[in-house]
Design an enzyme around this catalytic site. Sequence first.
Site, PDB file in Angstrom:
ATOM      1  CD  GLU A  12     -56.797 -19.798 -17.553  1.00 34.92           C
ATOM      2  OE1 GLU A  12     -57.207 -20.614 -16.666  1.00 34.92           O
ATOM      3  OE2 GLU A  12     -56.863 -19.636 -18.631  1.00 34.92           O
ATOM      4  N   GLY A  37     -54.949 -20.159 -27.731  1.00 34.76           N
ATOM      5  CA  GLY A  37     -55.397 -18.770 -27.465  1.00 34.76           C
ATOM      6  C   GLY A  37     -54.811 -18.140 -26.193  1.00 34.76           C
ATOM      7  CG  ASP A  38     -55.064 -14.127 -25.456  1.00 38.87           C
ATOM      8  OD1 ASP A  38     -54.243 -14.193 -25.976  1.00 38.87           O
ATOM      9  OD2 ASP A  38     -56.093 -13.224 -25.440  1.00 38.87           O
ATOM     10  N   GLY A  39     -55.339 -18.238 -23.142  1.00 40.13           N
ATOM     11  CA  GLY A  39     -55.425 -19.056 -21.963  1.00 40.13           C
ATOM     12  C   GLY A  39     -54.293 -19.842 -22.013  1.00 40.13           C
ATOM     13  CG  ASP A  41     -54.216 -12.745 -18.955  1.00 33.90           C
ATOM     14  OD1 ASP A  41     -54.656 -11.511 -18.518  1.00 33.90           O
ATOM     15  OD2 ASP A  41     -53.091 -13.164 -19.017  1.00 33.90           O
ATOM     16  NE  ARG A  61     -67.150 -21.447 -22.847  1.00 34.74           N
ATOM     17  CZ  ARG A  61     -65.988 -21.666 -23.887  1.00 34.74           C
ATOM     18  NH1 ARG A  61     -66.505 -21.991 -24.918  1.00 34.74           N
ATOM     19  NH2 ARG A  61     -64.868 -21.602 -23.752  1.00 34.74           N
TER      20      ARG A  61
HETATM   21  N1  LIG Z   1     -55.902 -30.503 -23.802  1.00 31.85           N
HETATM   22  C1  LIG Z   1     -56.654 -29.600 -22.988  1.00 31.85           C
HETATM   23  N2  LIG Z   1     -58.091 -30.058 -22.665  1.00 31.85           N
HETATM   24  C2  LIG Z   1     -58.831 -29.242 -22.217  1.00 31.85           C
HETATM   25  N3  LIG Z   1     -58.359 -28.041 -21.735  1.00 31.85           N
HETATM   26  C3  LIG Z   1     -57.209 -27.410 -22.043  1.00 31.85           C
HETATM   27  C4  LIG Z   1     -56.293 -28.414 -22.670  1.00 31.85           C
HETATM   28  N4  LIG Z   1     -54.923 -27.494 -22.857  1.00 31.85           N
HETATM   29  C5  LIG Z   1     -55.333 -26.389 -22.337  1.00 31.85           C
HETATM   30  N5  LIG Z   1     -56.545 -26.287 -21.731  1.00 31.85           N
HETATM   31  C6  LIG Z   1     -57.186 -25.169 -21.273  1.00 31.85           C
HETATM   32  O1  LIG Z   1     -58.087 -24.599 -22.216  1.00 31.85           O
HETATM   33  C7  LIG Z   1     -58.080 -23.114 -21.920  1.00 31.85           C
HETATM   34  C8  LIG Z   1     -58.396 -22.387 -22.882  1.00 31.85           C
HETATM   35  O2  LIG Z   1     -57.239 -22.499 -23.753  1.00 31.85           O
HETATM   36  P1  LIG Z   1     -56.868 -21.396 -25.149  1.00 31.85           P
HETATM   37  O3  LIG Z   1     -56.925 -20.105 -24.649  1.00 31.85           O
HETATM   38  O4  LIG Z   1     -55.547 -21.945 -25.521  1.00 31.85           O
HETATM   39  O5  LIG Z   1     -58.128 -21.624 -26.094  1.00 31.85           O
HETATM   40  P2  LIG Z   1     -59.124 -21.060 -26.615  1.00 31.85           P
HETATM   41  O6  LIG Z   1     -59.399 -21.577 -27.937  1.00 31.85           O
HETATM   42  O7  LIG Z   1     -58.834 -19.515 -26.764  1.00 31.85           O
HETATM   43  O8  LIG Z   1     -60.145 -21.235 -25.497  1.00 31.85           O
HETATM   44  P3  LIG Z   1     -61.658 -20.849 -25.166  1.00 31.85           P
HETATM   45  O9  LIG Z   1     -62.387 -20.748 -26.558  1.00 31.85           O
HETATM   46  O10 LIG Z   1     -61.965 -21.479 -24.078  1.00 31.85           O
HETATM   47  O11 LIG Z   1     -61.315 -19.241 -24.820  1.00 31.85           O
HETATM   48  C9  LIG Z   1     -56.693 -22.809 -21.217  1.00 31.85           C
HETATM   49  O12 LIG Z   1     -57.061 -22.008 -19.823  1.00 31.85           O
HETATM   50  C10 LIG Z   1     -56.175 -24.191 -20.849  1.00 31.85           C
HETATM   51  O13 LIG Z   1     -55.893 -24.369 -19.565  1.00 31.85           O
END
Ligand SMILES: Nc1ncnc2c1ncn2[C@@H]1O[C@H](COP(=O)(O)OP(=O)(O)OP(=O)(O)O)[C@@H](O)[C@H]1O
Length: 751
Positions: free
Chosen positions: A723, A294-296, A721, A398
Site C-alpha cells: 500500500e 493478494g497481500d493487499g 505491504d 507495471r
Molecule cells: N473491488 C475492488 N476494486 C478495486 N480494488 C480493490 C477491490 N477490492 C480490493 N481492492 C484493492 O486492491 C488492492 C490489491 O488487492 P490484492 O492484493 O488482493 O490483489 P493483487 O492481485 O495482489 O493486487 P496487485 O496486483 O495490485 O498487487 C488492495 O489494496 C485493495 O485495497
Amino acid sequence: MDGTELENPTSRSSSQKSSRRSSSRRSQKSAGQHSLTSTQEKRSKSKSSRQKHLVIDDKETKKGKNHAHKIDVADERSNFVGYEVYAGKLIFDKKNRSASDNNELPSNRKADAIDARLTSKALIWGSSVLLLEDVVSVSYNSGVKHFTLHAYPTKKSLFGKTRRVQKDFCFIASTLDEAILWVTCFAEQSIYVNLLPRPAASSINPDSDNPLSESLFDQPPIKCKSPQRVLVILNPRSGHGRSSKVFHEKAEPIFKLAGFQMEVVKTTHAGHAKSLVSTFDFSVCPDGIVCVGGDGIVNEVLNGLLIRSDRAEAVSIPVGIIPAGSDNSLVWTVLGVRDPISASLLIVKGGFTALDILAVEWIQSGQIHFGSTVSYYGFLSDVLELSEKYQKKFGPLRYFVAGILKFLCLPSYFYELEYLPVSKEMAVNGKGTDQDKTHLSNVYTDVMHSRSKREGIPRASSLSSIDSIMTPSRMSLGDVDTSGSTVASTEPSDYVRGLDPKAKRLSLGRSNIVSEPEAVLHPQPHHGSFWPRTRSKARAERNSVGVTSSNDTQLSWATPAMHDKEDISSTISDPGPIWDCEPKWDTGPKWDSELTWEPDHPIELPGPQEDMEMGTPMELVPNLDEKWVIRKGHFLGVLVCNHSCKTVQSLSSQVIAPKATHDDNSLDLLLVGGKGRWKLLRFFILLQFGRHLSLPYVEYVKVKSVKLKPGANTHNGCGIDGELCRVKGQVLCSLVPEQCRLIGRQWRQSI
Ligand SMILES: Nc1ncnc2c1ncn2[C@@H]1O[C@H](COP(=O)(O)OP(=O)(O)OP(=O)(O)O)[C@@H](O)[C@H]1O
C-alpha cells in the site's frame, strides 16, 4: 450385512461406547475391550497384525509394485507415518461403487480385504499410503460398512511438477461396528466427518429385521469437529481478475467438503474489506475471516480489525488466506504454501500461527497504518508510486516497467533515521533475553504468547514477504490518495498509543507533537532505556503510566546529543489500556481492564507488586544497554521487515531479510546505503542469489523500532505491504503489542 455382528445389539452398543471413549492410541484399547467374542478375536488379530506391521510392510513394499504410493521403510523407521491409532481389515473399493451399492459385502470381494492401519499421520493399506494432511473429510452414511475419504493428494506431472488433485478413496470395513470405529478414529485425528443419513433400508440390509440395531446405527456416536462458520472476503480484482474462479473452483469445494459454512462477500472497491471488517458482527462468523486475493486484501482486513473498538478481541479473530493475487508472499513465507488448494487444506486442518504486527505511525499527525510484512522507503516506494500510472496499460507488468523507468532516472534519497537495536543475544540466536521479550511485548502479548503455547501456536521462526516488493506484482495500491498517490489510514494514533503502554514508549519524539493534549513531565534517570518488565511489571507500568511512557520520548532529530542526557520531559498521553481485556477466543486469565489514563497522574516509580500469575515479586531493572543509533545519509532503500519476505516467484534463497521471523517480536532493518544505479543494480543482482547482505553498503540490523524522516528533496513515498503512503514529517515503525493469528500451521509441521 454380516449376521454375526447384528446378533447382539448390546455388544454393538458396547462397541460404540468404547469407540466414543477411544482417543488415538486409547481407541485401539477401548475398542478391544468390547464384549463380543468375535470382535475380540478380530481385535487380537488386528493387534497381532500391528505387532508384525513393520515386517508386513517391508514385505509388501517389495511386493506391492503396482500401488501408487509406496511405504518407504526408512521413512517408517523415522516415524514418518506417526504412531498407530487403529488397525484392521479393509477392502479398498477402487471403483468407488460401494456408496451406491448394496451394503452386503459380495462373497467374492471378501478375499480382497487387506491389512490396513490408521496412524496419526497416514492411512496405510497394503503398501499404499494416504497422508492425513491430504485428507479433507470422511463421508459416512449411518448403518453402512463403507466410508469415503475425500482427499487432495499430490500428483506428479510428466514434467516433474507436482499438483494436487481431488480423489475419493472408498473403503469397506468387515463389519458395521468396525466401520464406525474407523470413522471415529478419523474424527479423532481431526478429520471432519460428514455424517450422512442412513440410505434407504432396502439398500443396506435387506434381511435386517432388528429395529433396535437399526436405530442404533441411525445416529452412530461419532464425535467430530463442528462445522466452521467463516466470513470469506474476496477481492474480485486480485490476480488479474482470476480470484473468483480460483475461489469457486479450488477453495470452495474443499471448504464444503470440510463442512464450512461461508458468508462470502466480494469487495466492490478499495477499502471495502477494511470498512466491512471494522464493523462486522463476528458472532455471525466466529471462526475467522478467509481472505481471497493478494497481500493487499489481507492488509486491509488487518487494518480493519485493528481499528475496531473491540480491538483486543478483534485481533484474535483468526485470518485465513487463499492466495489468489498477483503475489502472496505472506502466506508463502509464513505458512509455506502458495497454491490455493494447499492453502485451503491448511485452513480446514485448523490450528493457528501467531504473527507480529507492524505499525507505521505518522508522529506529527498521529495517523497509523498497520502491516504484516514490510514497510519500505526509497527506490521501491518510488516504483510502487510510479506503477500506479501504468496500472491499466501494463497490468501486473507495471511494476517491471516502473522499475526500469525509475532505475533509468534514479534520484538520490536522503534520510535521517534512528533505530533501536535488539540486544546482542536476540540478534544472535533470534530468541532474545527476557528483557527483550518483556520490552517488546507488553502484557497483552504475554497473554497471547501463553495462550499460543497452550493452543500449540508455533512460535518458531518463519518467513514472509519483502522481496515481494522487489517482485512488483505484490505491490497493491489501496487507499490511494487523490494527490496521485495513496494515503495512510486516518486512524488516530491513539488506537495504538492509547491501547498499550509499549506503543506509547515507542512513540519517540512525541515531545514535538503539539497536538498531544495531555502532556506530562517525567523524570528519567536513564534516558532512552526501556524498563524491562515481567507481566506484573507491565501492569505496574500501567498503574504508573508516566514512568513507562516517558522512556523513549527524548530523541529529537535536532538534538541527537540528548541521547546521553537525562530525560526530563515527555508528552505521552495515555487514554488507557482499552486493549487490556480478554479476547473472547482467549481462555487465559483476565487482566484488569478498568485502568484509565489520568493526565495528572503523579510521577512515581512502580513499586514491587505481586505477580498475579506467577506469584513472584516484581523486579524493575532499567536496561542501560539500549541505545538508539542515529544515521543520516543517502540510502537507496530502507526496509523494515516483519518476516523474511519471500516472493512467490522466488527461489528459497531469494529472501530480503533472511534472519527475520514472523513472530519473534523484532523487526529486521535493511539499509541499502549510498546512491547511484551501479549500487542498486548490484544489490538486485546479488539478491537473486541470496547474497545481497554481503555487499559492503548493505546493513542488516535486528531492531525494535525505527524512526525515519526523508530529507528535504527526497521523495516521501512509503510502502506498507504494497500500500502506498506518504511520509509527512517523521514516521515511527514498531511492532504493536498484539499478535494476530493466521489460520493454519506451517506446512509439513502441521501434522
Ligand atoms: N473491488 C475492488 N476494486 C478495486 N480494488 C480493490 C477491490 N477490492 C480490493 N481492492 C484493492 O486492491 C488492492 C490489491 O488487492 P490484492 O492484493 O488482493 O490483489 P493483487 O492481485 O495482489 O493486487 P496487485 O496486483 O495490485 O498487487 C488492495 O489494496 C485493495 O485495497
